[in-house]
Structures are given as structure tokens and as C-alpha cells.
Design an enzyme around this catalytic site. Structure first.
Site, PDB file in Angstrom:
ATOM      1  CG  ASP A  86      44.103  48.439  30.837  1.00  0.00           C
ATOM      2  OD1 ASP A  86      43.203  47.955  31.559  1.00  0.00           O
ATOM      3  OD2 ASP A  86      44.629  49.538  31.076  1.00  0.00           O
ATOM      4  CE1 TYR A 183      38.581  43.825  45.462  1.00  0.00           C
ATOM      5  CE2 TYR A 183      37.624  43.053  47.531  1.00  0.00           C
ATOM      6  CZ  TYR A 183      38.154  42.793  46.282  1.00  0.00           C
ATOM      7  OH  TYR A 183      38.230  41.487  45.833  1.00  0.00           O
ATOM      8  N   GLY A 184      34.815  46.738  48.263  1.00  0.00           N
ATOM      9  CA  GLY A 184      33.577  45.992  48.452  1.00  0.00           C
ATOM     10  C   GLY A 184      32.463  46.534  47.579  1.00  0.00           C
ATOM     11  CB  ALA A 185      31.370  49.968  46.778  1.00  0.00           C
ATOM     12  CE  LYS A 187      36.314  41.674  43.109  1.00  0.00           C
ATOM     13  NZ  LYS A 187      36.537  40.967  41.811  1.00  0.00           N
TER      14      LYS A 187
END
Length: 279
Positions: A86, A183-185, A187
Site C-alpha cells: 500500500d 480528484y483534479g486537485a 493530480k
């Protein structure tokens, strides 16, 4: 001499396609992920394919596959092994470092492909919306930022100097958003890390780059989560009128990892059919 290539998220999707390309070139590939079954299945299939057909440039000409061990018909040194860990936990990253150091002693190419969207598959829930927001943001930070940063930092001293290559998998969502924000942040957070790491490792002759895919079909990320209308919209945003496939991204990663790309560093390479520009 075959290179040692570590690929996180190597059991499925983009990670798997990338592993196939490097294994076909005769490299020693280490697949890393949380789930043992997909890793083993991918390793077995790749190895079996290499044993039957040998090395070659086109991963689709001989089928898709992988395995633990060396393929008899593969290029010299071709090998696929797995490490279950992990990577959002420091213990997992240390475990990978210890295994790689003991078995290989170095890392020539590191591909950070592990990730996901914590909002996918989450139950609607009747709890406090603020709690759900916190869960999604923390989940995406762990899945997309920590998995890349912790593994890279754990393997930092093992990167070949000169000649090492680090590639991170970002997303078009870092530029255009993802509808959920988190999610975009997460990445987008990989971009300044890419720049800073490139500056730090440049004096050692190591390059650091990222790729930003758009809609990539045939991956777990989009499977069973994309309505037909949404798929048509995403394809319509591309300038070449088609969805991406894992091999599109894998071949870009391989190019960034090539010796000939030694003067390309601190870049975010768009692999999304021009959709990042909007349409």
C-alpha cells in the site's frame, strides 16, 4: 544491459500496458500494487506471452500478457516480478525500497501509475455531507499524491545516476477539473512536485516528467462508471475524434524514459487527443 523498471499500479490499465512495453524491450520490470491477484495475473500473462513470442516493439502483435520470472523467448534480461504494498503508507513504500534494493540494487525507470478517484463507488450515504467531502479529498490525496511521492522518495537514492528516469501519471482533470474538485486537485499537486524533483535530481543526470491522459478506455478507472452520453461527450472533446487507449500513454512514458530523451525534463506531456485545449 536491461534496465530495472518499477511501475506502481502495474496490474491493470495504463500501468499494465507500460509494463508490457518495457518487458518486451527486455527490461526487468517490478510491478507494485495493493492487490496481489491482479499483479500476479499480469505478471504471469506477460511472461507467458514473452515465452511464446519473444520480444518485439508492438505489444499487440503478440497479444497482451505477463508473468513472474524470465521468458525464455524474451529479450535478454526480460523479467517481471511483483511486490504487494500500500503505497499510501510509509511502511508500504519502505517495503518496496527494501525489496528493490535487495534484488536489483538500483532503479533505472520509475513510473508512478497508481491512483484512482475516491468518489467512484462511494455509497451515497446519509451522513454529514461535510464528512463525505473530507473523505473524498483525503482519499484522493492518499491515492494520487502520497502513492507517487512516498514511492519516489523511498527509491530516490536508488535511482541510476546518471540516466535515471521518473514519470508520474497526472490527468487532464488537473487542467479542466473532474466535477468533484478533489480528484483534479490531487493530480494537479503532482505538477509542482514534478518541477521541484526535476530541479533536485537534474544534477544527477535524472529526468522527471509527467503525462496527463484524458479519457482512456479499457481501464478500471472508467469501467462501469461512464454513461454512454458522457463517453460521447469526452470523445467529442478530442481533436482526433477517438478515446485514448492505455497503449497511447504507455508509449509516451516509454519515450520519456528513453536515453534519447535525456534533455526533456520538468514537463507535463498531454496525452489526451487535444482535449486539454477544450472544444
Amino acid at each position: 544491459m536491461s534496465r530495472v523498471v518499477v511501475i506502481s499500479g502495474g496490474g491493470t490499465g495504463i500501468g499494465r500496458a507500460t509494463a508490457e512495453l518495457f518487458a518486451r524491450a527486455g527490461d526487468r520490470v517490478v510491478l507494485v500494487g495493493r492487490r496481489a491477484d491482479p499483479l500476479k495475473r499480469t505478471a504471469d500473462e506477460i511472461t507467458e506471452t514473452l515465452a511464446r513470442h519473444g520480444a518485439g516493439d508492438d505489444p499487440h502483435g503478440a497479444g497482451a500478457g505477463t508473468s513472474t520470472g524470465s521468458g525464455a523467448g524474451a529479450g535478454a534480461g526480460a523479467e517481471v516480478t511483483t511486490v504487494v504494498a500500500d503505497l499510501s503508507e510509509t511502511a508500504g513504500a519502505r517495503h518496496v525500497r527494501d525489496v528493490v534494493r535487495e534484488q536489483f540494487g538500483r532503479v533505472d525507470v520509475l513510473v508512478n501509475s497508481a491512483g484512482g478517484n475516491a468518489a467512484f463507488g462511494s455509497p451515497a450515504g446519509d451522513g454529514d455531507p461535510l464528512d463525505e467531502t473530507a473523505e473524498h479529498w483525503l482519499g484522493n490525496f492518499r491515492s494520487n499524491v502520497l502513492t507517487a511521492v512516498l514511492l519516489t522518495e523511498a527509491l530516490r537514492d536508488l535511482l541510476a545516476s546518471p540516466g535515471g528516469r521518473v514519470v508520474l501519471v497526472s490527468s487532464i482533470a488537473a487542467y479542466r477539473g473532474s466535477g468533484s474538485g478533489s480528484y483534479g486537485a490531487s493530480k494537479a499537486a503532482l505538477h509542482p512536485y514534478t518541477y521541484d524533483l526535476a530541479a533536485a535530481l537534474g544534477p544527477r543526470g535524472i529526468t522527471v516528467n509527467a503525462v496527463a491522459p484524458g479519457y482512456v478506455a479499457d481501464t478500471e478507472f472508467f469501467r462501469d462508471t461512464l454513461a454512454p452520453e458522457r463517453e460521447r461527450t469526452l470523445v467529442g472533446q478530442t481533436l482526433n475524434g477517438r478515446a485514448g487507449v492505455p497503449d497511447d500513454v504507455a508509449r509516451t512514458v516509454r519515450w520519456l524514459a528513453a536515453p534519447e530523451s535525456s534533455h526533456v525534463t520538468a514537463q507535463i506531456v498531454q496525452v489526451n487527443g487535444g482535449a486539454e485545449r477544450g472544444r
